[in-house]
Design a protein around this motif. Structure first.
Motif: not given
Length: 357
Positions: A217, A255, A258-259
Motif C-alpha cells: 500500500e 498504509a 488500512t493494512s
C-alpha cells in the motif's frame, strides 16, 4: 611563539596519533551515513514514532483483553487513576529499543529484496502493478524474516501491558508489577526459553501478511502521489493536492491504518492466545479462540453476529489513531533524515544513489 630556554624558536613536537582530527572524523561519519542510509533513517524514525504511539498501543492491548466493553476514554481514565502516567508507558523500554532494531532490519530486508528483484528485471516496469507487487513481495520477505527475532519481545510487551489482567486470571493480586527483566525471567522460569515464542504461529501470520500489505500500500500510494520507480518525487495529482513535504506522512498514515485494519482480527486472536498462555490457562486453538470471540463463551446462547464482529474489532479506533500517528511520523522522519544525509554527503562517491523506499 613559544621559545626554548636559549631564546631560539621552539621546534614543533611530534604529532600524536591520538590527536583529534575533526576532518577525518567528519569524513568517517559521512561515509557511515552514506553506507548505512536505510538503517540510520529507519532507526531515527522508529525511535520517535514508537515513543509517540506507545501509550495508544498499551490502551489497544488492554481493550483487546478486556472481558467487558469499555470506552477508550474510561479505560485511559482508570489507567491514569490506578497506575499514573507511567501506566501508559509500562514496558516501553523493550519496544523502544527492540522495535527500532527490528524495524531497521525490516527496512533493510525490504530494500535489499526490492533491489534484488529489480536487478533481475522482475516487476521492474514503471507501472502501478509492478510497484505494488514488488512492495508486496519485499514486504512479505521482510515480515516473515523479522518475526523470529521480534516474537520474544512481543510476548514480553503483552505480559507487561496486561500484567494486572493476567494476575487477576491467576487469582492473584499485585501491588507493584515486576519490571521488564523480571517478567522475562518469570516467563523463562515457568515455560522455558520456548515460552518466549508462545503464540508464534499467529505472530508469524500477522507479521507476514501485515508487512506485505503495508509495503504494497505504501509503495502504491507513493506512486499515485507522483513518485516514479526511480525514486524521483513529482508533483501530486490534481485530484489530491497534498503538499509535497507531507506526502510521506499521508502515504504512511493511510498504509498503516488500512493494512492494520485488515489484519486486526489476527492480532486480537494472537493477543488472547498469548494472554491465556501467560495466565497458565488451558490452551485454545486459533479456531476455537476466534469462535469464542465472535459467538461468546456460551455455545447454547451465542451473542449476535454483529456484536461478535464488534468484539473482534474492539480497540480498532485507538489502534487506527496510533497507526496514523506512528507510521505517518515514521515515513516523514525517514524522508527528512534521508534528505539531510543527501545534503551532508553531496559530492561524495556514491552520494545520491541511496535506496529508494
Amino acid at each position: 611563539m613559544d621559545r626554548d630556554s636559549d631564546g631560539s624558536a621552539a621546534k614543533p613536537g611530534p604529532i600524536s596519533p591520538y590527536r583529534w582530527d575533526s576532518k577525518r572524523m567528519n569524513d568517517g561519519f559521512n561515509y557511515f551515513l552514506l553506507n548505512n542510509r536505510t538503517a540510520v533513517c529507519a532507526t531515527v524514525g522508529s525511535l520517535v514514532s514508537t515513543l509517540l504511539g506507545f501509550p495508544l498501543d498499551s490502551l489497544k492491548s488492554r481493550l483487546q483483553a478486556a472481558r467487558t466493553p469499555v470506552t477508550p476514554f474510561l479505560l485511559a481514565t482508570n489507567v491514569f487513576r490506578e497506575e499514573g502516567i507511567g501506566g501508559f508507558f509500562r514496558g516501553v523500554w523493550i519496544p523502544l529499543l527492540t522495535i527500532s532494531i527490528v524495524r531497521t532490519a525490516s527496512f533493510t530486508i525490504y530494500s535489499g529484496t526490492k533491489e534484488y528483484v529489480h536487478r533481475k528485471g522482475i516487476l521492474a516496469g514503471n507501472s502501478l502493478k509492478d510497484v505494488a507487487f514488488t512492495g508486496a513481495v519485499a514486504g512479505a520477505a521482510s515480515g516473515s524474516s523479522i518475526c523470529f527475532g521480534s516474537a520474544p519481545f512481543e510476548i514480553v510487551k503483552v505480559r507487561r501491558q496486561l500484567e494486572y489482567a493476567i494476575a487477576q486470571a491467576r487469582g492473584l493480586t499485585i501491588d507493584k508489577p515486576p519490571g521488564t527483566w523480571s517478567a522475562v525471567m518469570q516467563i523463562v522460569k515457568e515455560k522455558g526459553v520456548l515460552g518466549l515464542y508462545q503464540g508464534f504461529r499467529m505472530h508469524f501470520i500477522r507479521d507476514t501478511m501485515g508487512t506485505s500489505l503495508y509495503f504494497l500500500e505504501y509503495d502504491s500510494f507513493r506512486y499515485l502521489m507522483g513518485r516514479s520507480i526511480s525514486g524521483e518525487q513529482g508533483p501530486p495529482p490534481s485530484w489530491l493536492p497534498v503538499p509535497t513535504a507531507l506526502i510521506p506522512f499521508f502515504c504512511g498514515s493511510v498504509a498503516g491504518v488500512t493494512s492494520w485494519a485488515i489484519i486486526y482480527p489476527v492480532d486480537v486472536v494472537k493477543t488472547k492466545i498469548q494472554q491465556r498462555a501467560l495466565a497458565n490457562q488451558p490452551y485454545r486453538t486459533v479456531w476455537v479462540t476466534f469462535q469464542r470471540l465472535i459467538r461468546g463463551p456460551d455455545a447454547e446462547h451465542p451473542r449476535p453476529l454483529l456484536v461478535g464482529i464488534g468484539r473482534l474489532y474492539r480497540g480498532l479506533g485507538i489502534s487506527a489513531i496510533r497507526s496514523c500517528m506512528t507510521h505517518g511520523a515514521l515515513w516523514l522522519i525517514f524522508d527528512w533524515v534521508a534528505q539531510w544525509i543527501d545534503q551532508r554527503t553531496a559530492g561524495m562517491p556514491g552520494a545520491g544513489r541511496g535506496p529508494v523506499l
